[in-house]
Design an enzyme around this catalytic site. Structure first.
Site, mmCIF file in Angstrom:
data_model
loop_
_atom_site.group_PDB
_atom_site.id
_atom_site.type_symbol
_atom_site.label_atom_id
_atom_site.label_comp_id
_atom_site.label_asym_id
_atom_site.label_seq_id
_atom_site.Cartn_x
_atom_site.Cartn_y
_atom_site.Cartn_z
ATOM 1 N N ASP A 175 40.559 -43.421 -5.701
ATOM 2 C CA ASP A 175 41.351 -43.517 -4.470
ATOM 3 C C ASP A 175 42.432 -42.446 -4.353
ATOM 4 O O ASP A 175 43.032 -42.289 -3.287
ATOM 5 C CB ASP A 175 42.010 -44.894 -4.369
ATOM 6 N N GLY A 219 34.442 -40.546 0.551
ATOM 7 C CA GLY A 219 35.152 -39.282 0.379
ATOM 8 C C GLY A 219 35.880 -39.191 -0.941
ATOM 9 O O GLY A 219 36.948 -38.568 -1.031
ATOM 10 N N LYS A 220 35.309 -39.771 -2.005
ATOM 11 C CA LYS A 220 36.002 -39.810 -3.297
ATOM 12 C C LYS A 220 35.389 -38.872 -4.337
ATOM 13 O O LYS A 220 36.105 -38.260 -5.120
ATOM 14 C CB LYS A 220 36.004 -41.248 -3.838
ATOM 15 N N VAL A 221 34.058 -38.802 -4.378
ATOM 16 C CA VAL A 221 33.405 -37.976 -5.391
ATOM 17 C C VAL A 221 32.304 -37.149 -4.746
ATOM 18 O O VAL A 221 31.817 -37.451 -3.652
ATOM 19 C CB VAL A 221 32.795 -38.822 -6.535
#
Length: 351
Positions: free
Chosen positions: A263, A306-308
């Protein structure tokens, strides 16, 4: 002392007779095994690619590496493994459960041990003997209560204000430098190498008991008391992500630590910073993906948030004590860590 107490004391000693011995990743070279596994299929090939990605993180001079740990692998024999990653500059930050850091590592740092459960009587019997069980591993509850009281002592020695878990764990590391009985403690080594440790659910551990006692005693005495600021945890870890730029995640288990580190990308964007998603990501878990829980949500799923990145990620569906020693030994012996910049992210904060 009654005869029954003597019998129980003897029975307890009998059950706590075999210590867990933590694996030494330097004592064997896993490179040939990993190279062979890359040519196989199923979990073996997944493990080989995970090892490859971890080596890519270490070889990438721009990449800061986060070790993310949930579950009981420290109690199960990986404690020295994680310590070696810190000692050899193979991780730059740690996000973990309170149990991993407090009930397991700090616990052994104070001189206590975990034991193999070679025999498992009914758990009511274990309770009567003050033996706690983690699957096939035993912990002496009396020793664990020593951790509770030590946390209380540390809290009593500090100024009554809000602390992030990172700041409080740093004080735990300082305590072990002065009073610890184990050289290879993750908490102690992280303090010495300026590697910050975050426990977003810090009070869900022995730390919670000691901190509650600190607050209750302070309230009774009409004195101010310290608190743990979980928002500061999130802010500080996001500050590290902004500072680091390129990041890679080596995740054992899932749950809160996994979600917390992922996050930071979203949080940085909320704060108005343009940051890249985590470039590399490995997760080792046995959790089933069908329940939709954070522990089991795949890294591909995390990409939708949209984290990794999906380009360099690998899920390994395996029990971590069976594969993490191979991945860590492989990375140690390939030696990319020797050329890495030491980031010392703990120095970003004024404690």
């Amino acid at each position: 002392m009654t005869n029954e107490t003597k019998i129980n004391d003897g029975r307890k000693a009998e059950l706590l007779a075999t210590q867990v011995e933590h694996i030494d990743i330097k004592s064997f070279d896993a490179r040939p095994i990993i190279d062979a596994m890359k040519k196989m299929s199923f979990t073996s090939r997944d493990t080989g690619r995970a090892a490859e990605l971890y080596n890519m993180m270490l070889a990438d001079q721009d990449c800061a590496v986060a070790l993310v740990v949930a579950g009981s692998t420290s109690a199960g024999g990986c404690m020295d493994l994680y310590a070696e990653l810190v000692r050899n500059n193979m991780v730059d930050m740690i996000v973990a459960t309170g149990a991993t850091i407090v009930d397991m590592d700090f616990f052994e740092g104070l001189g206590h041990k975990h034991y193999q459960a070679n025999e498992v009587p009914d758990d009511d019997t274990l309770r009567s003997l003050y033996i706690d069980r983690i699957y096939d591993t035993y912990i002496d509850e009396v020793a664990l209560q020593n951790v509770d009281h030590t946390i209380f002592e540390i809290a009593e020695s500090l100024a009554p204000k809000a602390y992030s878990s990172r700041a409080f764990i740093r004080e735990m590391g300082k305590y072990l430098v002065q009073h610890g009985k184990k050289e290879n403690s993750l908490v102690k080594l992280a303090y010495e190498h300026d590697v910050p440790i975050f426990c977003p659910a810090f009070t869900d551990s022995s730390a919670g008991f000691g901190l509650v006692k600190h607050q209750v005693d302070s309230m009774k005495a009409g004195k101010p008391y310290l608190t743990i600021d979980s928002i500061a945890d999130f802010r500080e870890l996001t500050d590290i992500k902004i500072k680091a730029g390129t990041t890679g995640l080596m995740m054992i288990g899932g749950g809160v630590p996994k979600n917390f580190i992922q996050d930071t990308v979203v949080c940085a964007e909320i704060l108005g910073h343009e940051v890249d998603v985590h470039k590399y990501a490995v997760q080792i878990t046995v959790a089933d993906v069908r329940d939709g829980a954070c522990s089991s949500s795949t890294l591909q799923e995390a990409a939708s948030w949209g984290k990794v990145s999906t380009a360099m990620e690998q899920m390994v569906f395996a029990e971590a004590t069976s594969v993490m020693p191979l991945i860590a030994s492989d990375a140690y012996h390939r030696g990319h860590w020797r050329n890495r910049e030491k980031r010392a992210f703990a120095k970003l904060f004024n404690d």
